[in-house]
Structures are given as structure tokens and as C-alpha cells.
Motif scaffolding. Sequence first.
Motif, mmCIF file in Angstrom:
data_model
loop_
_atom_site.group_PDB
_atom_site.id
_atom_site.type_symbol
_atom_site.label_atom_id
_atom_site.label_comp_id
_atom_site.label_asym_id
_atom_site.label_seq_id
_atom_site.Cartn_x
_atom_site.Cartn_y
_atom_site.Cartn_z
ATOM 1 N N PRO A 1 48.451 -34.913 70.869
ATOM 2 C CA PRO A 1 49.103 -36.188 70.817
ATOM 3 C C PRO A 1 49.903 -36.414 69.655
ATOM 4 O O PRO A 1 49.545 -36.169 68.546
ATOM 5 N N HIS A 2 51.362 -36.810 69.909
ATOM 6 C CA HIS A 2 52.266 -37.125 68.676
ATOM 7 C C HIS A 2 51.944 -38.731 68.634
ATOM 8 O O HIS A 2 52.636 -39.370 69.358
ATOM 9 N N VAL A 3 51.049 -39.057 68.003
ATOM 10 C CA VAL A 3 50.645 -40.622 67.862
ATOM 11 C C VAL A 3 51.854 -41.400 67.049
ATOM 12 O O VAL A 3 51.993 -40.993 65.841
ATOM 13 N N VAL A 4 52.370 -42.662 67.455
ATOM 14 C CA VAL A 4 53.162 -43.177 66.824
ATOM 15 C C VAL A 4 52.765 -44.678 66.769
ATOM 16 O O VAL A 4 53.380 -45.434 65.747
ATOM 17 N N ARG A 5 51.633 -44.894 67.073
ATOM 18 C CA ARG A 5 50.950 -46.356 67.091
ATOM 19 C C ARG A 5 49.609 -46.387 67.454
ATOM 20 O O ARG A 5 49.121 -45.585 68.349
ATOM 21 N N ILE A 6 48.891 -47.074 66.473
ATOM 22 C CA ILE A 6 47.353 -47.087 66.755
ATOM 23 C C ILE A 6 47.051 -48.509 66.796
ATOM 24 O O ILE A 6 47.536 -49.524 65.716
ATOM 25 N N ASP A 7 46.685 -49.157 67.768
ATOM 26 C CA ASP A 7 45.921 -50.602 67.732
ATOM 27 C C ASP A 7 44.524 -50.651 67.680
ATOM 28 O O ASP A 7 43.818 -50.051 68.656
ATOM 29 N N THR B 1 39.221 -42.221 66.876
ATOM 30 C CA THR B 1 40.616 -41.665 66.658
ATOM 31 C C THR B 1 41.286 -41.133 67.764
ATOM 32 O O THR B 1 40.333 -40.785 68.695
ATOM 33 N N PRO B 2 42.645 -41.085 67.908
ATOM 34 C CA PRO B 2 43.285 -40.599 68.906
ATOM 35 C C PRO B 2 42.881 -39.047 69.151
ATOM 36 O O PRO B 2 42.781 -38.606 70.321
ATOM 37 N N GLN B 3 42.522 -38.511 68.061
ATOM 38 C CA GLN B 3 42.401 -37.138 68.029
ATOM 39 C C GLN B 3 40.718 -36.571 68.857
ATOM 40 O O GLN B 3 40.835 -35.862 69.435
ATOM 41 N N GLU B 4 39.937 -37.571 68.335
ATOM 42 C CA GLU B 4 38.757 -37.553 69.252
ATOM 43 C C GLU B 4 38.770 -37.582 70.692
ATOM 44 O O GLU B 4 38.168 -36.961 71.435
#
Length: 164
Positions: A36-42, A143-146
Motif C-alpha cells: 500500500p502507498h498510504v496517503v492518509r491514516i485516521d 499500522t497499514p503495514q500490519e
Amino acid sequence: MRTAAHRYCLHFAAMVCFSATGFAMPAEVRRDLEEPHVVRIDRSVATLPPELKESLRRVFKQQKLSIADPGKAFRETDFIVDAATDKLAARRLSLGFSTPRFYYVYYRSGGYGTAGNLLAFARGGRSYKFVWGGVEFANEPSTPQEVSKRVRKNLFDDSKQFEW
């Protein structure tokens, strides 16, 4: 590798709580989540985009969106002990994150047993359309990586159209 008890738990949850319509992860969602190319985390309900909250409300079939913030109390089981327990949300947000094409919401749901749920919404301008969901019985990711690692290991059950 899943144990026999884990497979039984998944099978039992699917039989008791969910319908039996197939709903496999779309290939474009899998590719997007694998790296994933994460652009935002909420990390709170308040910071989720308003249009996404509206889509969640519709997916959850609620009059008003009811989901607790990360770390907050929620109704983890169907056992209601008092009026205060009854007023708790049945879901708790763990993490929301966006890539250029999709927005992902990972939340914990209560009921017969708590489960982790990952929902994918296609982004179209300012609107969000529900496109996929999967369930797992694991600790909440931070995290998104998890989440990505779990997708690569095929840990999400998406063999049924679950009742979100």
C-alpha cells in the motif's frame, strides 16, 4: 497455519452470524493492499472523511453511525448487563487509511465473539463505494503495514457476504 480450533471458530461464526453468498477480494484491492502507498491514516472516528462515515453508516445499516474510537469501550459480546452496556457501540474503530484508489477501515465488532473486520471502499471524487470486506480473528493491527502483511498471508475470511 490455522489450527483445527481456529478453523472451527471461523466456520461456527460464519454459520451462526452470516449469510452464505460469496464475496471474494477484488484483484485490484489485493494489489493495492499488498504494497500500500498510504496517503492518509485516521485513528479516530472524528477524523474520518464525512462521506466515508456516511458510507459506513449505510453499510452498517444504521440510522446514525455508531462506532467507538480506538481503545474506547464497546459492546464486545451479546451479553447486556445494564443500560450503560446496552448504549455502547457494537463496533470499535482500530484504524482507517487511504491509498490513492481505496480507503480501508479496520474495526473490531462484538457479538458472539469479537472479530476484526477490514472493509475496502473505492474512492470516486468525494464519494466512497463499499467494494469488499473480510473477517479475521486476530489482535488489532496498529499500522497499514500490519494489515498488508495479513492480506499477503490470506488471513481474512471473505468467503461469505458478512453482515457488517
